[in-house]
Design an enzyme around this catalytic site. Structure first.
Site, PDB file in Angstrom:
ATOM      1  N   ARG A 143       0.724  -1.135  -0.319  1.00 14.11           N
ATOM      2  CA  ARG A 143       0.006  -0.158  -0.011  1.00 14.11           C
ATOM      3  C   ARG A 143       1.120   1.315  -0.026  1.00 14.11           C
ATOM      4  NH1 ARG A 143      -4.707   0.234   4.617  1.00 14.11           N
ATOM      5  NH2 ARG A 143      -2.921   1.404   5.389  1.00 14.11           N
ATOM      6  N   ASP A 149       0.190  -3.273  12.061  1.00 16.36           N
ATOM      7  CA  ASP A 149       0.920  -3.625  10.778  1.00 16.36           C
ATOM      8  C   ASP A 149       1.096  -5.035  10.800  1.00 16.36           C
ATOM      9  OD1 ASP A 149       2.622  -4.237   8.593  1.00 16.36           O
ATOM     10  OD2 ASP A 149       2.390  -1.706   8.275  1.00 16.36           O
TER      11      ASP A 149
END
Ligand code: PRP
Ligand code: URA
Length: 213
Positions: free
Chosen positions: A108, A204
């Site tokens: 991303r 994450d």
């Protein structure tokens, strides 16, 4: 219920939920996080494959002939979205050892949050297989939608998505782009924060699996 929720199965088995809670805990380190993700992936694969078609064949046990059920139909494939999806692939392969494995590399962009493609290699017979795309996080849905687009572009007709934590925003986005894709997840969380991270989520996933932070 919102229309886009009809494509979602939440796997709320107690073992799945217990292990997910351990993974969410910020005090869980890389070694345990990776091990739990692997275990969870095997447990979830059991549910993801629950509706596979079966057929009867003739066999003989040591005692008598019988008709017995085996898997029928199309062969399966597993497609982890790198990096974090790698943490799920092994666990699924334990249940489906004959599956072929494709890889899709996406990250991303930290500013736009849009997926950037850097690698993909899919089995040459992808068009003959039903594919399970695996990625622990469905946040905006951009990465999963792009990965699934690539798998369909290679000719695959039936795709399932297996994730661990999904945001409502990602479920909606995926439904809009791929209404035929069923999503299996262990949890649907509250929302995305200003950095497009899932709240409460687990942080994450890639960094926690590989210890890169
Ligand atoms: C994470 C995750 C998904 C994606 C989800 O990967 O594994 O692929 O983000 O976000 P989205 O639904 O908004 O697209 P990331 O980009 O952090 O890469 P990594 O797995 O290499 O760490
Ligand atoms: N990617 C992650 O790893 N975690 C999130 O919460 C969102 C995207």
């Amino acid at each position: 219920m919102e229309e886009y929720m009809k494509n979602v199965t939440v796997i709320d088995h107690p073992l799945v939920q217990h292990k997910l809670t351990l993974m969410r805990d910020k005090n869980t380190g890389t070694k345990d996080f990776r091990m739990l993700l692997n275990e969870l992936s095997t447990l979830m694969a059991y549910e993801v494959t629950r509706d596979l078609p079966m057929e009867e064949i003739d066999i003989e046990t040591p005692v008598a002939p019988m008709k017995a059920r085996v898997l029928a139909g199309r062969k399966l494939g597993i497609v982890p979205i790198l990096r974090a999806g790698l943490g799920m692939a092994e666990g699924v392969m334990e249940l489906i050892p004959a599956a072929k494995v494709g890889h899709i590399g996406l990250y991303r962009d930290p500013v736009t949050h849009k997926p950037v493609s850097y690698y993909h290699k899919l089995p040459s017979d992808t068009c003959e297989r039903d594919m399970i795309v695996v990625d622990p996080m469905l946040a905006t849905g951009g990465s999963a939608a792009e990965g699934i687009r690539m798998v369909k572009e290679a000719g695959c007709k039936t795709v399932r998505l297996m994730c661990l934590v999904a945001a409502p925003e990602g479920i909606k986005a995926l439904y809009e782009q791929h209404p035929d894709v069923h999503i299996y997840t262990a949890a649907i969380d509250s929302h995305l924060n200003e950095h497009c991270y899932i709240v409460p989520g687990l942080g994450d996933a890639g960094d926690r699996i590989f210890g890169t932070k």
